[in-house]
Design a protein around this motif. Structure first.
Motif: not given
Length: 158
Positions: A148-158
């Motif tokens: 979750a931390l990775y997703l919140m910081i990196m905000r990857p496009d899906f």
């Protein structure tokens, strides 16, 4: 609330939450390695105390800050799938803690306290079974919020 304030609340919550779950795992593993019931009982008791103080508080701040950020930024969840995945991972970690780790910790703490009260020098087999399960579930429970931390910081496009 303004954006900077709710972001600060959210970040403080993440630090408390992640910091405590990682440190608790280290304390518990190191205590178990001593094979000393007194040390193990002490570590188990403190993990229960710090989980209520820091993991629960951190979780609350993450939720409060997250809701505040959602309102402050006006981002639609449909425009930010990373938020949905991140919230899902955080929710799964919370469920693992509530239904798996917390009950195990309380039970292990009782076993350890009883072992010390009976002046026994070795932990019983029931503790060992719980310890192995706690370690396995704990590894998973740590990976979810790190994801979750990775997703919140990196905000990857899906």
């Amino acid at each position: 609330m303004e954006y900077a304030t709710v972001k600060l609340i959210h970040v403080i919550g993440a630090i408390l939450f992640l910091g405590n779950i990682i440190v608790s795992a280290v304390w518990k593993i190191q205590a178990d390695r001593t094979n000393n019931p007194v040390v193990i009982a002490f570590a188990c008791r403190l993990i229960n105390v710090t989980d209520l103080a820091f993991t629960a508080l951190g979780s609350a701040l993450i939720v409060i800050g997250g809701i505040g950020l959602f309102h402050a930024t006006g981002i639609a969840l449909s425009d930010a799938p990373y938020l949905i995945y991140g919230i899902g991972l955080f929710g799964m970690a919370a469920m693992l803690w509530l239904v798996g780790l917390l009950p195990l910790q309380i039970y292990m703490s009782k076993i350890a306290a009883k072992t010390v009260a009976n002046s026994e020098t070795e932990m019983p087999a029931s503790y060992e079974k719980c310890r192995r399960l706690w370690n396995m579930v704990g590894r998973i429970a740590i990976l979810f919020p790190l994801g979750a931390l990775y997703l919140m910081i990196m905000r990857p496009d899906f």
